[in-house]
Design an enzyme around this catalytic site. Structure first.
Site, short mmCIF file in Angstrom:
data_model
loop_
_atom_site.label_atom_id
_atom_site.label_comp_id
_atom_site.label_asym_id
_atom_site.label_seq_id
_atom_site.Cartn_x
_atom_site.Cartn_y
_atom_site.Cartn_z
N PRO A 2 0.81 -1.20 0.00
CA PRO A 2 0.00 0.00 0.00
C PRO A 2 0.85 1.26 0.00
CG PRO A 2 -0.29 -1.28 2.02
CD PRO A 2 0.93 -1.75 1.36
N GLU A 3 0.47 2.18 -0.85
CA GLU A 3 1.05 3.52 -0.83
C GLU A 3 0.01 4.44 -0.20
OE1 GLU A 3 2.76 4.58 -4.64
OE2 GLU A 3 2.91 2.49 -5.21
#
Length: 276
Positions: A2-3
């Site tokens: 996840p960013e």
DNA sequence: GTGGCCCTGTGA
DNA sequence: TCACAGGGCCAC
């Protein structure tokens, strides 16, 4: 994995379930998930209420009563989510929390991480400030002005992609959104930051904010592992213009997109639309 | 700066 | 069987 947009989506989807709930039980099934001894971790959490759910960069943060903070970095394959009733812990479910709502009902929260890169910790704000990764995080890209970005890039050596991936420069960008932002800004990933005109930095700033906002609106990107706090996938992977599209035609000029390796990461760009 | 490493799964 | 995967750290 996840960013920023994915962590933001996780925080938003967890908030409704978690805010106001109390940690009743903590089952540590694998200590790889912890950055601190399991006894202290569980002791600090037990009986504590979750006041709010948020994030800083890619770091998921639960603000607890007593001034404690639960910090979770999901790295590549980490997930923190409220499972469906038929979802049972498996070999990759490293932490199982039991939470109690204000109305007295309890529900589980799973931390699952196939590659075991992620980790959780519970700290006081003072301790958190001593954690180098946290203490040196750069500004939030959505709260940053073009002038801020220009100032941060002004004296940076190395290629723009590597610089943008550095969490000390800007917090929250990763491989997907750096490639997507550079494409939108018309900047080649191997450009030297100091050589970019003020106008092009402003365009990059705009592209970063635009792609992050669109990705948040799409509830993040799910390539293989990412799900939000309720176990649902995102949709922004359908809007990628370069990431994962090497060899395919550019959406603007039809030139085949090029793959390269920068900062050890697979990088895709359009050799026509993006210039140094 | 770059490459290897942490770890497991997946798809070519 | 091997290359590769949304990240970050550490040694060259």
């Amino acid at each position: 994995m996840p960013e920023l947009p994915e962590v933001e989506t996780i925080a938003r989807t967890l908030a409704g379930d978690l805010e106001g709930a109390v940690f009743e039980n903590i089952e540590v099934r694998h200590i790889c998930a912890l950055e601190q001894p399991p006894e202290g971790f569980a002791k600090r959490l037990r009986g504590r209420r979750i006041l709010s759910v948020g994030r800083r960069g890619k770091l998921l943060l639960l603000l607890l009563d007593g001034g404690y903070l639960f910090a979770c970095h999901l790295r590549m394959t980490g997930r923190l989510y409220v499972p469906q009733p038929d979802d049972t812990p498996d070999n990759h479910t490293h932490l199982v929390f039991t939470l109690r709502r204000p109305d007295g009902r309890t529900f589980p929260l799973f931390y699952r991480d196939v590659r075991k890169f992620g980790a959780c910790r519970v700290h006081t704000p003072e301790e958190l400030a001593c954690w180098p990764f946290y203490a040196t995080l750069g500004p939030e890209p959505l709260a940053m002005s073009a002038a801020d970005l220009a100032a941060r890039l002004a004296n940076k050596r190395g290629r723009i992609k590597a610089v943008l991936l550095d969490q000390k420069v800007v917090a929250g960008l990763g491989n997907i959104y750096v490639d997507e932002a550079l494409f939108r800004a018309g900047i080649r990933p191997d450009a030297i930051p100091a050589s970019l005109s003020r106008k092009r930095v402003a365009r990059l700033h705009n592209a970063i904010q635009e792609v992050l906002q669109e990705a948040i609106a799409g509830c993040g990107s799910s390539i293989r592992d990412y799900v939000d706090g309720r176990g649902n996938a995102g949709s922004f992977q359908n809007s990628f213009r370069v990431y994962g599209r090497a060899g395919q035609p550019c959406t603007v000029c039809n030139t085949p997109l090029v793959k390269a390796t920068i900062a050890g990461r697979t990088t895709v760009y359009c050799p026509h639309c993006q210039q140094k």
